[in-house]
Design a protein around this motif. Structure first.
Motif, PDB file in Angstrom:
ATOM      1  N   ASN A  55      23.925 127.957 126.727  1.00 38.43           N
ATOM      2  CA  ASN A  55      23.937 126.489 126.707  1.00 38.43           C
ATOM      3  C   ASN A  55      22.672 125.931 126.050  1.00 38.43           C
ATOM      4  O   ASN A  55      22.714 124.927 125.325  1.00 38.43           O
ATOM      5  CB  ASN A  55      24.056 125.944 128.133  1.00 38.43           C
ATOM      6  N   LEU A  56      21.534 126.594 126.304  1.00 34.96           N
ATOM      7  CA  LEU A  56      20.268 126.133 125.738  1.00 34.96           C
ATOM      8  C   LEU A  56      20.263 126.232 124.223  1.00 34.96           C
ATOM      9  O   LEU A  56      19.914 125.273 123.515  1.00 34.96           O
ATOM     10  CB  LEU A  56      19.111 126.940 126.329  1.00 34.96           C
ATOM     11  N   PHE A  57      20.670 127.375 123.700  1.00 34.35           N
ATOM     12  CA  PHE A  57      20.583 127.598 122.261  1.00 34.35           C
ATOM     13  C   PHE A  57      21.749 126.970 121.493  1.00 34.35           C
ATOM     14  O   PHE A  57      21.657 126.802 120.276  1.00 34.35           O
ATOM     15  CB  PHE A  57      20.506 129.095 121.968  1.00 34.35           C
ATOM     16  N   GLN A  58      22.822 126.631 122.199  1.00 35.01           N
ATOM     17  CA  GLN A  58      23.967 126.024 121.527  1.00 35.01           C
ATOM     18  C   GLN A  58      24.019 124.506 121.682  1.00 35.01           C
ATOM     19  O   GLN A  58      24.902 123.859 121.123  1.00 35.01           O
ATOM     20  CB  GLN A  58      25.268 126.634 122.071  1.00 35.01           C
ATOM     21  N   SER A  59      23.061 123.947 122.403  1.00 33.76           N
ATOM     22  CA  SER A  59      23.064 122.498 122.618  1.00 33.76           C
ATOM     23  C   SER A  59      22.672 121.788 121.322  1.00 33.76           C
ATOM     24  O   SER A  59      22.062 122.366 120.416  1.00 33.76           O
ATOM     25  CB  SER A  59      22.097 122.115 123.739  1.00 33.76           C
ATOM     26  N   ASP A  60      23.016 120.509 121.254  1.00 30.72           N
ATOM     27  CA  ASP A  60      22.701 119.721 120.059  1.00 30.72           C
ATOM     28  C   ASP A  60      21.258 119.232 120.038  1.00 30.72           C
ATOM     29  O   ASP A  60      20.875 118.452 119.161  1.00 30.72           O
ATOM     30  CB  ASP A  60      23.655 118.524 119.955  1.00 30.72           C
ATOM     31  N   LEU A  61      20.445 119.689 120.980  1.00 28.23           N
ATOM     32  CA  LEU A  61      19.037 119.304 121.018  1.00 28.23           C
ATOM     33  C   LEU A  61      18.164 120.167 120.108  1.00 28.23           C
ATOM     34  O   LEU A  61      16.975 119.888 119.937  1.00 28.23           O
ATOM     35  CB  LEU A  61      18.502 119.386 122.456  1.00 28.23           C
ATOM     36  N   ASN A  62      18.749 121.231 119.530  1.00 27.00           N
ATOM     37  CA  ASN A  62      18.036 122.098 118.583  1.00 27.00           C
ATOM     38  C   ASN A  62      16.730 122.632 119.175  1.00 27.00           C
ATOM     39  O   ASN A  62      15.635 122.376 118.672  1.00 27.00           O
ATOM     40  CB  ASN A  62      17.743 121.343 117.275  1.00 27.00           C
ATOM     41  N   LEU A 226       9.303 117.226 124.098  1.00 26.12           N
ATOM     42  CA  LEU A 226      10.247 116.131 123.867  1.00 26.12           C
ATOM     43  C   LEU A 226      11.678 116.572 124.148  1.00 26.12           C
ATOM     44  O   LEU A 226      12.471 115.812 124.711  1.00 26.12           O
ATOM     45  CB  LEU A 226      10.122 115.625 122.429  1.00 26.12           C
ATOM     46  N   VAL A 227      12.008 117.797 123.749  1.00 30.18           N
ATOM     47  CA  VAL A 227      13.356 118.307 124.007  1.00 30.18           C
ATOM     48  C   VAL A 227      13.585 118.496 125.502  1.00 30.18           C
ATOM     49  O   VAL A 227      14.652 118.143 126.034  1.00 30.18           O
ATOM     50  CB  VAL A 227      13.579 119.626 123.243  1.00 30.18           C
ATOM     51  N   LEU A 228      12.601 119.037 126.205  1.00 31.67           N
ATOM     52  CA  LEU A 228      12.736 119.224 127.652  1.00 31.67           C
ATOM     53  C   LEU A 228      12.879 117.884 128.361  1.00 31.67           C
ATOM     54  O   LEU A 228      13.644 117.754 129.323  1.00 31.67           O
ATOM     55  CB  LEU A 228      11.531 119.980 128.197  1.00 31.67           C
ATOM     56  N   GLY A 232      16.168 116.369 130.676  1.00 38.71           N
ATOM     57  CA  GLY A 232      16.109 115.776 132.006  1.00 38.71           C
ATOM     58  C   GLY A 232      16.558 114.335 132.038  1.00 38.71           C
ATOM     59  O   GLY A 232      16.837 113.798 133.120  1.00 38.71           O
ATOM     60  N   ALA A 233      16.639 113.696 130.848  1.00 40.19           N
ATOM     61  CA  ALA A 233      17.010 112.283 130.809  1.00 40.19           C
ATOM     62  C   ALA A 233      18.516 112.071 130.671  1.00 40.19           C
ATOM     63  O   ALA A 233      18.971 110.925 130.681  1.00 40.19           O
ATOM     64  CB  ALA A 233      16.297 111.597 129.635  1.00 40.19           C
ATOM     65  N   SER A 234      19.278 113.146 130.538  1.00 38.30           N
ATOM     66  CA  SER A 234      20.727 113.003 130.404  1.00 38.30           C
ATOM     67  C   SER A 234      21.355 112.541 131.720  1.00 38.30           C
ATOM     68  O   SER A 234      20.732 112.626 132.789  1.00 38.30           O
ATOM     69  CB  SER A 234      21.352 114.335 129.965  1.00 38.30           C
ATOM     70  N   ASP A 238      21.465 119.516 133.124  1.00 40.46           N
ATOM     71  CA  ASP A 238      21.770 120.916 133.378  1.00 40.46           C
ATOM     72  C   ASP A 238      20.458 121.610 133.734  1.00 40.46           C
ATOM     73  O   ASP A 238      19.729 122.076 132.861  1.00 40.46           O
ATOM     74  CB  ASP A 238      22.410 121.551 132.136  1.00 40.46           C
ATOM     75  N   TYR A 239      20.180 121.689 135.032  1.00 36.55           N
ATOM     76  CA  TYR A 239      18.884 122.211 135.449  1.00 36.55           C
ATOM     77  C   TYR A 239      18.724 123.692 135.149  1.00 36.55           C
ATOM     78  O   TYR A 239      17.600 124.171 134.930  1.00 36.55           O
ATOM     79  CB  TYR A 239      18.677 121.946 136.942  1.00 36.55           C
TER      80      TYR A 239
END
Length: 273
Positions: A55-62, A226-228, A232-234, A238-239
């Motif tokens: 989930n971490l590496f496939q998220s759109d947050l790059n 910034l990504v982290l 947390g702001a979503s 997903d903790y």
């Protein structure tokens, strides 16, 4: 009574150690659990580690791109800060004058100004250079304010106080120029100081959040903090994925500290002699 005192002392030390280590243990265990289990306070090894990493590496947050951005900023900032701040500290100590002492005092006073008070002037200054490499949304905007800080200059100057000035005079007699004296005489003798300064600068740059949040406005320029923060702001964080990201973000600074911890301690002691 002596045994009782030792028991109390070591008991307190063990308790403080457990309290210090527990957040890291909980963070590592959280990597293996679902968000609902982490929210519920589950402190057991789960079976979601691979899924959380996916989930971490496939998220759109790059996240990988953010790692690269943070690594670039931290490495470049550290290298430039070590060079320029040490040169400034060296100059303040070796070339004495009343004007430089006044300037150094003003420099120390600037340490009392919180960075939040400097953000607006910095932003306005760099925004006037938009369209150039020094404009907002460029990596240089984050690097430049950090390469010559009052703390690092003070840190190096304090260390140079214990540097034997006879070496400088001997090098001048041998015909070395001032820059050669700095790079070939002083720098090799100050490895511990540079190691301590490198750890401090790298950690500050890697964990820097406030100024990159303001200065780097494009998603492709985001750094790890910034990504982290975005995770947390979503609406439904997903903790488990966040814990994976936090652990990965912690590894570079932990590795550098443990690699240079001996030099760090010696450099810090040498700076206050």
């Amino acid at each position: 009574m002596k045994n009782l005192g030792l028991t109390v002392k070591y008991g307190l030390l063990i308790l403080m150690s457990v309290l210090s280590i527990f957040p890291f243990v909980w963070m590592i265990l959280g990597m293996t659990n679902e968000a609902v289990d982490i929210t519920a306070g589950k402190i057991m090894v789960g079976n979601q580690l691979i899924i959380n990493f996916q989930n971490l590496f496939q998220s759109d947050l790059n996240f990988m791109q953010a790692l690269g951005n943070s690594a670039f900023l931290a490495v470049v900032t550290t290298i430039l800060a070590l060079i320029f701040s040490s040169m400034a500290g060296y100059g303040f100590e070796i070339y004495q004058s009343k004007a430089k002492d006044i300037l150094f005092t003003i420099l120390l006073l600037s340490m009392m100004v919180p960075f939040a008070a400097l953000m607006i002037p910095l932003y306005r200054m760099f925004s006037q250079l938009n369209g150039t490499p020094l404009g907002i949304n460029n990596m240089t905007v984050v690097i430049l304010p950090a390469i010559c800080t009052a703390f690092l200059i003070f840190f190096f100057r304090q260390n140079i106080k214990s540097f034997p000035k006879e070496l400088v005079e001997a090098a001048r007699i041998d015909g070395l120029g001032e820059l050669n004296i700095f790079f070939r005489v002083y720098m090799p003798t100050a490895k511990n100081t540079y190691a301590a300064a490198a750890i401090i600068t790298f950690m500050n740059s890697w964990n820097n959040y406030l100024w990159p949040l303001v200065a780097l406005q494009s998603p492709d320029k985001r750094t790890v903090p910034l990504v982290l923060s975005a995770m947390g702001a979503s609406y439904t964080p997903d903790y488990g994925m966040m814990m994976c990201g936090i652990v990965i973000a912690t590894l570079p600074t932990a590795f550098i500290f443990f690699l240079l911890q001996k030099q760090f301690v010696q450099g810090m002691i040498g700076s206050v002699k």
